[in-house]
Design a protein around this motif. Structure first.
Motif, PDB file in Angstrom:
ATOM      1  N   ALA A  16     -73.206  55.675   2.180  1.00  0.00           N
ATOM      2  CA  ALA A  16     -73.314  55.978   0.760  1.00  0.00           C
ATOM      3  C   ALA A  16     -73.676  54.708   0.000  1.00  0.00           C
ATOM      4  N   PRO A  17     -74.495  54.825  -1.045  1.00  0.00           N
ATOM      5  CA  PRO A  17     -74.913  53.641  -1.767  1.00  0.00           C
ATOM      6  C   PRO A  17     -73.745  52.895  -2.380  1.00  0.00           C
ATOM      7  N   ALA A  18     -73.801  51.574  -2.297  1.00  0.00           N
ATOM      8  CA  ALA A  18     -72.727  50.747  -2.831  1.00  0.00           C
ATOM      9  C   ALA A  18     -72.760  50.777  -4.353  1.00  0.00           C
ATOM     10  N   LEU A  19     -71.569  50.724  -4.967  1.00  0.00           N
ATOM     11  CA  LEU A  19     -71.481  50.735  -6.414  1.00  0.00           C
ATOM     12  C   LEU A  19     -71.568  49.318  -6.947  1.00  0.00           C
ATOM     13  N   ALA A  20     -72.774  48.824  -7.082  1.00  0.00           N
ATOM     14  CA  ALA A  20     -72.969  47.494  -7.648  1.00  0.00           C
ATOM     15  C   ALA A  20     -73.075  47.614  -9.160  1.00  0.00           C
ATOM     16  N   GLY A  21     -72.905  46.498  -9.853  1.00  0.00           N
ATOM     17  CA  GLY A  21     -73.081  46.494 -11.297  1.00  0.00           C
ATOM     18  C   GLY A  21     -71.784  46.688 -12.056  1.00  0.00           C
ATOM     19  N   HIS A  22     -71.914  46.737 -13.371  1.00  0.00           N
ATOM     20  CA  HIS A  22     -70.740  46.840 -14.229  1.00  0.00           C
ATOM     21  C   HIS A  22     -71.126  47.498 -15.548  1.00  0.00           C
ATOM     22  N   ILE A  23     -70.118  47.776 -16.339  1.00  0.00           N
ATOM     23  CA  ILE A  23     -70.302  48.349 -17.666  1.00  0.00           C
ATOM     24  C   ILE A  23     -69.338  47.655 -18.618  1.00  0.00           C
ATOM     25  N   PHE A  24     -69.758  47.470 -19.870  1.00  0.00           N
ATOM     26  CA  PHE A  24     -68.870  46.921 -20.892  1.00  0.00           C
ATOM     27  C   PHE A  24     -68.332  48.081 -21.723  1.00  0.00           C
ATOM     28  N   ILE A  25     -67.000  48.143 -21.841  1.00  0.00           N
ATOM     29  CA  ILE A  25     -66.340  49.227 -22.557  1.00  0.00           C
ATOM     30  C   ILE A  25     -65.660  48.671 -23.800  1.00  0.00           C
ATOM     31  N   LYS A  26     -65.957  49.280 -24.947  1.00  0.00           N
ATOM     32  CA  LYS A  26     -65.383  48.812 -26.205  1.00  0.00           C
ATOM     33  C   LYS A  26     -63.983  49.363 -26.383  1.00  0.00           C
ATOM     34  N   THR A  27     -63.028  48.455 -26.610  1.00  0.00           N
ATOM     35  CA  THR A  27     -61.661  48.848 -26.861  1.00  0.00           C
ATOM     36  C   THR A  27     -61.091  47.927 -27.923  1.00  0.00           C
ATOM     37  N   ASP A  28     -60.507  48.487 -28.961  1.00  0.00           N
ATOM     38  CA  ASP A  28     -60.039  47.737 -30.134  1.00  0.00           C
ATOM     39  C   ASP A  28     -61.209  46.937 -30.714  1.00  0.00           C
ATOM     40  N   ASN A  29     -61.065  45.619 -30.755  1.00  0.00           N
ATOM     41  CA  ASN A  29     -62.128  44.787 -31.320  1.00  0.00           C
ATOM     42  C   ASN A  29     -62.786  43.897 -30.274  1.00  0.00           C
ATOM     43  N   ARG A  30     -62.845  44.375 -29.042  1.00  0.00           N
ATOM     44  CA  ARG A  30     -63.445  43.571 -27.975  1.00  0.00           C
ATOM     45  C   ARG A  30     -64.142  44.467 -26.962  1.00  0.00           C
ATOM     46  N   LEU A  31     -64.999  43.845 -26.145  1.00  0.00           N
ATOM     47  CA  LEU A  31     -65.698  44.525 -25.056  1.00  0.00           C
ATOM     48  C   LEU A  31     -65.093  44.073 -23.733  1.00  0.00           C
ATOM     49  N   VAL A  32     -64.725  45.049 -22.899  1.00  0.00           N
ATOM     50  CA  VAL A  32     -64.096  44.756 -21.613  1.00  0.00           C
ATOM     51  C   VAL A  32     -65.094  45.054 -20.500  1.00  0.00           C
ATOM     52  N   LYS A  33     -65.313  44.079 -19.615  1.00  0.00           N
ATOM     53  CA  LYS A  33     -66.211  44.268 -18.484  1.00  0.00           C
ATOM     54  C   LYS A  33     -65.476  45.010 -17.367  1.00  0.00           C
ATOM     55  N   VAL A  34     -66.066  46.124 -16.892  1.00  0.00           N
ATOM     56  CA  VAL A  34     -65.469  46.914 -15.810  1.00  0.00           C
ATOM     57  C   VAL A  34     -66.521  47.115 -14.728  1.00  0.00           C
ATOM     58  N   ASN A  35     -66.204  46.710 -13.512  1.00  0.00           N
ATOM     59  CA  ASN A  35     -67.133  46.910 -12.399  1.00  0.00           C
ATOM     60  C   ASN A  35     -67.218  48.401 -12.047  1.00  0.00           C
ATOM     61  N   HIS A  36     -68.427  48.849 -11.722  1.00  0.00           N
ATOM     62  CA  HIS A  36     -68.608  50.245 -11.334  1.00  0.00           C
ATOM     63  C   HIS A  36     -67.682  50.616 -10.177  1.00  0.00           C
ATOM     64  N   ALA A  37     -67.515  49.707  -9.233  1.00  0.00           N
ATOM     65  CA  ALA A  37     -66.715  49.991  -8.035  1.00  0.00           C
ATOM     66  C   ALA A  37     -65.241  50.212  -8.355  1.00  0.00           C
ATOM     67  N   ASP A  38     -64.783  49.767  -9.533  1.00  0.00           N
ATOM     68  CA  ASP A  38     -63.372  49.902  -9.898  1.00  0.00           C
ATOM     69  C   ASP A  38     -63.068  51.199 -10.641  1.00  0.00           C
ATOM     70  N   ILE A  39     -64.105  51.906 -11.081  1.00  0.00           N
ATOM     71  CA  ILE A  39     -63.890  53.127 -11.860  1.00  0.00           C
ATOM     72  C   ILE A  39     -63.603  54.310 -10.938  1.00  0.00           C
ATOM     73  N   HIS A  40     -62.498  55.009 -11.205  1.00  0.00           N
ATOM     74  CA  HIS A  40     -62.155  56.213 -10.447  1.00  0.00           C
ATOM     75  C   HIS A  40     -62.679  57.461 -11.161  1.00  0.00           C
ATOM     76  N   TYR A  41     -62.306  57.602 -12.428  1.00  0.00           N
ATOM     77  CA  TYR A  41     -62.836  58.705 -13.221  1.00  0.00           C
ATOM     78  C   TYR A  41     -62.640  58.390 -14.698  1.00  0.00           C
ATOM     79  N   ILE A  42     -63.289  59.191 -15.550  1.00  0.00           N
ATOM     80  CA  ILE A  42     -63.170  59.032 -16.990  1.00  0.00           C
ATOM     81  C   ILE A  42     -62.833  60.388 -17.585  1.00  0.00           C
ATOM     82  N   GLU A  43     -61.797  60.412 -18.411  1.00  0.00           N
ATOM     83  CA  GLU A  43     -61.380  61.651 -19.063  1.00  0.00           C
ATOM     84  C   GLU A  43     -61.684  61.556 -20.552  1.00  0.00           C
TER      85      GLU A  43
END
Length: 215
Positions: free
Chosen positions: A134-161
């Motif tokens: 299966a293709p490796a989950l490379a890369g990341h996404i920046f998620i806005k929370t409060d007044n800052r952007l948090v870097k989250v690696n794709h490989a660390d994400i389980h699901y989003i509700e």
């Protein structure tokens, strides 16, 4: 040389008909049947599937959504009781289109249509074939929370509700609450690694360990 076929249809009776047809064709190997398109997508990603026989109308995921995620990984033969889907199907470069109820003669013609090009591309029988990882989950996404952007690696994400006014990103290190809409998050994540399986959920396919199948 055997061609490995996977059949996906939410109607068990349709799968039994396909299985009966497949048993009569010497060059065809039915590697699996499933009523769950998400399970089918995972099976294709694991490797060892040469052709997918795919229903169009399914509750968890339509055949066209499946084709968008599959992105030409292997030939697909669509099956449906509605002829009006044929034109849209060919926009996805499908191999053939079967109308239900599927006769053996028409089924044979469809698989013969993909036999020659597949035989030319598949290795010889005596060559060992390792499953495609299966293709490796490379890369990341920046998620806005409060007044800052948090870097989250794709490989660390389980699901989003998704909620009415917020979304919760569940990761290996904890949960992140964001006001970013689920639609915007879905557009920021790569397919086919991430799949929106419900209006309120996006899942990482490599994190799925169990799929409940209702009878």
């Amino acid at each position: 040389m055997k061609i490995n076929l996977l059949a996906i249809d939410d109607e068990p009776l349709a799968l039994r008909v396909i299985a009966a047809h497949a048993q009569k064709i010497p060059f065809l190997n039915l590697v699996g049947t499933t009523t769950n398109p998400v399970e089918g997508l995972l099976r294709v990603q694991q490797g060892g599937v040469d052709v997918v026989l795919l229903d169009v109308q399914m509750p968890a995921m339509t055949g066209f959504q499946f084709l968008q995620i599959l992105h030409g990984r292997c030939p697909v033969i669509l099956t449906t009781a509605y002829p009006e889907y044929a034109l849209e199907g060919y926009e996805y470069a499908i191999a053939d289109y079967l109308l239900k109820p599927i006769s053996f003669e028409r089924f044979l013609k469809a698989v013969q249509r993909v036999q020659a090009p597949l035989a030319a591309s598949l290795p010889a029988v005596d060559e060992p074939v390792a499953p495609s990882p299966a293709p490796a989950l490379a890369g990341h996404i920046f998620i806005k929370t409060d007044n800052r952007l948090v870097k989250v690696n794709h490989a660390d994400i389980h699901y989003i509700e998704g909620g009415k006014e917020y979304a919760t990103v569940v990761t290996s290190t904890g949960n992140i609450l964001t006001l970013t809409s689920l639609l915007k998050l879905a557009e920021s994540l790569p397919a086919p690694q991430f799949l929106r399986i419900h209006k309120s959920y996006i899942v990482a396919l490599d994190k799925i360990e169990v799929i409940l199948v209702t009878k």
